[in-house]
Design an enzyme around this catalytic site. Structure first.
Site, PDB file in Angstrom:
ATOM      1  N   LYS A  16     -11.750 -18.330  -9.893  1.00 18.15           N
ATOM      2  CA  LYS A  16     -12.931 -17.498  -9.646  1.00 18.15           C
ATOM      3  C   LYS A  16     -13.660 -17.130 -10.939  1.00 18.15           C
ATOM      4  O   LYS A  16     -14.878 -17.064 -10.943  1.00 18.15           O
ATOM      5  CB  LYS A  16     -12.606 -16.281  -8.785  1.00 18.15           C
ATOM      6  CG  LYS A  16     -11.785 -15.212  -9.413  1.00 18.15           C
ATOM      7  CD  LYS A  16     -11.489 -14.125  -8.392  1.00 18.15           C
ATOM      8  CE  LYS A  16     -10.170 -13.432  -8.684  1.00 18.15           C
ATOM      9  NZ  LYS A  16     -10.037 -12.876 -10.049  1.00 18.15           N
ATOM     10  N   ARG A  91     -10.566  -5.155  -4.972  1.00 20.92           N
ATOM     11  CA  ARG A  91      -9.311  -5.831  -4.689  1.00 20.92           C
ATOM     12  C   ARG A  91      -8.532  -5.133  -3.584  1.00 20.92           C
ATOM     13  O   ARG A  91      -7.433  -5.568  -3.232  1.00 20.92           O
ATOM     14  CB  ARG A  91      -8.447  -5.807  -5.954  1.00 20.92           C
ATOM     15  CG  ARG A  91      -8.283  -7.155  -6.629  1.00 20.92           C
ATOM     16  CD  ARG A  91      -7.595  -6.888  -7.956  1.00 20.92           C
ATOM     17  NE  ARG A  91      -6.909  -8.020  -8.470  1.00 20.92           N
ATOM     18  CZ  ARG A  91      -7.374  -8.808  -9.450  1.00 20.92           C
ATOM     19  NH1 ARG A  91      -8.557  -8.616  -9.967  1.00 20.92           N
ATOM     20  NH2 ARG A  91      -6.627  -9.778  -9.894  1.00 20.92           N
ATOM     21  N   ARG A 130      -2.276 -21.931 -17.823  1.00 22.16           N
ATOM     22  CA  ARG A 130      -3.559 -21.301 -18.107  1.00 22.16           C
ATOM     23  C   ARG A 130      -3.549 -20.726 -19.520  1.00 22.16           C
ATOM     24  O   ARG A 130      -2.563 -20.169 -19.976  1.00 22.16           O
ATOM     25  CB  ARG A 130      -3.805 -20.188 -17.090  1.00 22.16           C
ATOM     26  CG  ARG A 130      -5.109 -19.474 -17.313  1.00 22.16           C
ATOM     27  CD  ARG A 130      -5.619 -18.894 -16.044  1.00 22.16           C
ATOM     28  NE  ARG A 130      -4.882 -17.684 -15.666  1.00 22.16           N
ATOM     29  CZ  ARG A 130      -5.344 -16.842 -14.743  1.00 22.16           C
ATOM     30  NH1 ARG A 130      -6.466 -17.087 -14.110  1.00 22.16           N
ATOM     31  NH2 ARG A 130      -4.654 -15.770 -14.440  1.00 22.16           N
ATOM     32  N   ARG A 163      -1.712 -15.584 -21.184  1.00 24.36           N
ATOM     33  CA  ARG A 163      -1.783 -14.174 -20.819  1.00 24.36           C
ATOM     34  C   ARG A 163      -0.406 -13.621 -20.498  1.00 24.36           C
ATOM     35  O   ARG A 163       0.394 -14.287 -19.862  1.00 24.36           O
ATOM     36  CB  ARG A 163      -2.674 -14.010 -19.592  1.00 24.36           C
ATOM     37  CG  ARG A 163      -4.048 -13.530 -19.941  1.00 24.36           C
ATOM     38  CD  ARG A 163      -4.959 -13.615 -18.779  1.00 24.36           C
ATOM     39  NE  ARG A 163      -4.407 -12.989 -17.574  1.00 24.36           N
ATOM     40  CZ  ARG A 163      -5.075 -12.896 -16.438  1.00 24.36           C
ATOM     41  NH1 ARG A 163      -6.288 -13.386 -16.345  1.00 24.36           N
ATOM     42  NH2 ARG A 163      -4.526 -12.324 -15.394  1.00 24.36           N
ATOM     43  N   ARG A 174       1.735 -11.066  -8.317  1.00 20.66           N
ATOM     44  CA  ARG A 174       0.287 -10.925  -8.171  1.00 20.66           C
ATOM     45  C   ARG A 174      -0.217 -11.596  -6.903  1.00 20.66           C
ATOM     46  O   ARG A 174      -1.124 -11.113  -6.239  1.00 20.66           O
ATOM     47  CB  ARG A 174      -0.429 -11.492  -9.395  1.00 20.66           C
ATOM     48  CG  ARG A 174      -0.398 -10.520 -10.581  1.00 20.66           C
ATOM     49  CD  ARG A 174      -0.597 -11.195 -11.915  1.00 20.66           C
ATOM     50  NE  ARG A 174      -1.853 -11.883 -12.018  1.00 20.66           N
ATOM     51  CZ  ARG A 174      -2.046 -12.997 -12.734  1.00 20.66           C
ATOM     52  NH1 ARG A 174      -1.050 -13.554 -13.392  1.00 20.66           N
ATOM     53  NH2 ARG A 174      -3.226 -13.553 -12.770  1.00 20.66           N
TER      54      ARG A 174
HETATM   55  P1  ADP Z   1      -6.329 -12.670 -11.876  1.00 17.18           P
HETATM   56  O1  ADP Z   1      -7.527 -12.642 -10.976  1.00 17.18           O
HETATM   57  O2  ADP Z   1      -6.061 -14.027 -12.411  1.00 17.18           O
HETATM   58  O3  ADP Z   1      -5.141 -12.000 -11.298  1.00 17.18           O
HETATM   59  P2  ADP Z   1      -7.480 -10.543 -13.520  1.00 17.18           P
HETATM   60  O4  ADP Z   1      -7.804 -10.687 -14.964  1.00 17.18           O
HETATM   61  O5  ADP Z   1      -8.608 -10.413 -12.570  1.00 17.18           O
HETATM   62  O6  ADP Z   1      -6.609 -11.821 -13.181  1.00 17.18           O
HETATM   63  O7  ADP Z   1      -6.508  -9.302 -13.305  1.00 17.18           O
HETATM   64  C1  ADP Z   1      -5.370  -9.074 -14.085  1.00 17.18           C
HETATM   65  C2  ADP Z   1      -4.715  -7.742 -13.716  1.00 17.18           C
HETATM   66  O8  ADP Z   1      -5.632  -6.664 -13.987  1.00 17.18           O
HETATM   67  C3  ADP Z   1      -4.351  -7.564 -12.258  1.00 17.18           C
HETATM   68  O9  ADP Z   1      -3.110  -8.163 -11.948  1.00 17.18           O
HETATM   69  C4  ADP Z   1      -4.327  -6.034 -12.133  1.00 17.18           C
HETATM   70  O10 ADP Z   1      -3.154  -5.485 -12.700  1.00 17.18           O
HETATM   71  C5  ADP Z   1      -5.497  -5.622 -13.025  1.00 17.18           C
HETATM   72  N1  ADP Z   1      -6.743  -5.531 -12.242  1.00 17.18           N
HETATM   73  C6  ADP Z   1      -7.849  -6.332 -12.364  1.00 17.18           C
HETATM   74  N2  ADP Z   1      -8.803  -5.993 -11.479  1.00 17.18           N
HETATM   75  C7  ADP Z   1      -8.296  -4.953 -10.757  1.00 17.18           C
HETATM   76  C8  ADP Z   1      -8.771  -4.163  -9.670  1.00 17.18           C
HETATM   77  N3  ADP Z   1      -9.981  -4.384  -9.126  1.00 17.18           N
HETATM   78  N4  ADP Z   1      -7.967  -3.192  -9.191  1.00 17.18           N
HETATM   79  C9  ADP Z   1      -6.771  -2.946  -9.707  1.00 17.18           C
HETATM   80  N5  ADP Z   1      -6.236  -3.662 -10.712  1.00 17.18           N
HETATM   81  C10 ADP Z   1      -6.984  -4.654 -11.244  1.00 17.18           C
END
Ligand code: ADP
Ligand code: ZN
Length: 222
Positions: A16, A91, A130, A163, A174
């Site tokens: 995404k 989310r 990744r 990461r 996740r």
């Molecule tokens: P991915 O989509 O690959 O899981 P992200 O960079 O979007 O990676 O998110 C990494 C982490 O950041 C998530 O696992 C969560 O802990 C936190 N996070 C990101 N966006 C949110 C959100 N909208 N609400 C709560 N936690 C979030």
């Protein structure tokens, strides 16, 4: 071009982020990625960053209110005035409700919600391998989207790293969180008639062309 406020929904590793940035280039809008915002906070040593890290390292979600407040703040930046794509937010259903409140305070709404539908096996494959640029957050994959030169970002020349939350155990956690908390949003937005499903099969090379096609299809680009 028309102002576009969009959401992109998809599992971790669904691609995404890559699609969101292609769409931003095509439409001239900004990408608001909550994961990147948390990682920037962490790099800058803010309290929010430290708190977020304690959740992120376990593959759990940062609390809804904190996340929504950060997004509201980010959307006040003038660069979001021409439109934005939310990548990684909302989310949870609660976050989607908070987003409605944020947007109604701005007198705005979401035009479309793009859902990247990717099978689980593919997710696990993409997440392992990744790489992320430690400076500009651009993402790569050792086999599907390798950088031109090993370990170095094409865009800014900085070092590429794995990461912390891309460890296999954390990826599984996740994915589980995604299924339980985020997948219900597909029905939430489908019910409003704003959902657009994007099949996962698109190639990395074709991302930009595909996103332009999509923008035309939903009437955002001429
Ligand atoms: P991915 O989509 O690959 O899981 P992200 O960079 O979007 O990676 O998110 C990494 C982490 O950041 C998530 O696992 C969560 O802990 C936190 N996070 C990101 N966006 C949110 C959100 N909208 N609400 C709560 N936690 C979030
Ligand atoms: Zn970079």
């Amino acid at each position: 071009m028309k102002k576009a406020n969009l959401i992109i929904l998809g599992a971790p590793g669904s691609g995404k982020g890559t699609r969101a940035s292609a769409l931003c280039e095509v439409l001239g809008i900004v990408q608001v990625a909550t994961g990147d915002l948390f990682r920037n906070n962490l790099k800058n040593g803010t309290e929010l960053g430290k708190l977020a890290k304690s959740y992120m390292d376990k593959g759990e979600l940062v609390p809804d209110d904190l996340t929504a407040a950060m997004v509201e703040d980010r959307l006040k930046n003038p660069d979001a005035a021409r439109g934005f794509i939310l990548d990684g937010f909302p989310r949870t259903v609660r976050q989607a409700e908070l987003l409605d409140e944020i947007l109604s305070r701005k007198g705005e709404k979401i035009e479309a919600v793009l859902f990247l539908d990717v099978p689980d096996e593919e997710i696990v494959r993409r997440t392992s391998g990744r790489l992320i640029c430690e400076k500009c957050q651009a993402t790569y994959h050792v086999s599907y989207n390798p950088p031109k030169s090993d370990g170095v970002c094409d865009k800014c020349g900085s070092k590429l790293v794995t990461r912390a939350d891309d460890k296999p155990e954390t990826v599984l956690k996740r994915l589980d969180v995604f299924r339980k908390n985020t997948l219900p949003l597909v029905e939430f937005y489908r019910g409003r008639g704003s959902l657009i499903r994007i099949p996962a099969e698109l190639s990395q090379d074709g991302v930009k062309a595909d996103m332009l096609g999509l923008a035309k299809q939903i009437g955002l680009a001429g």
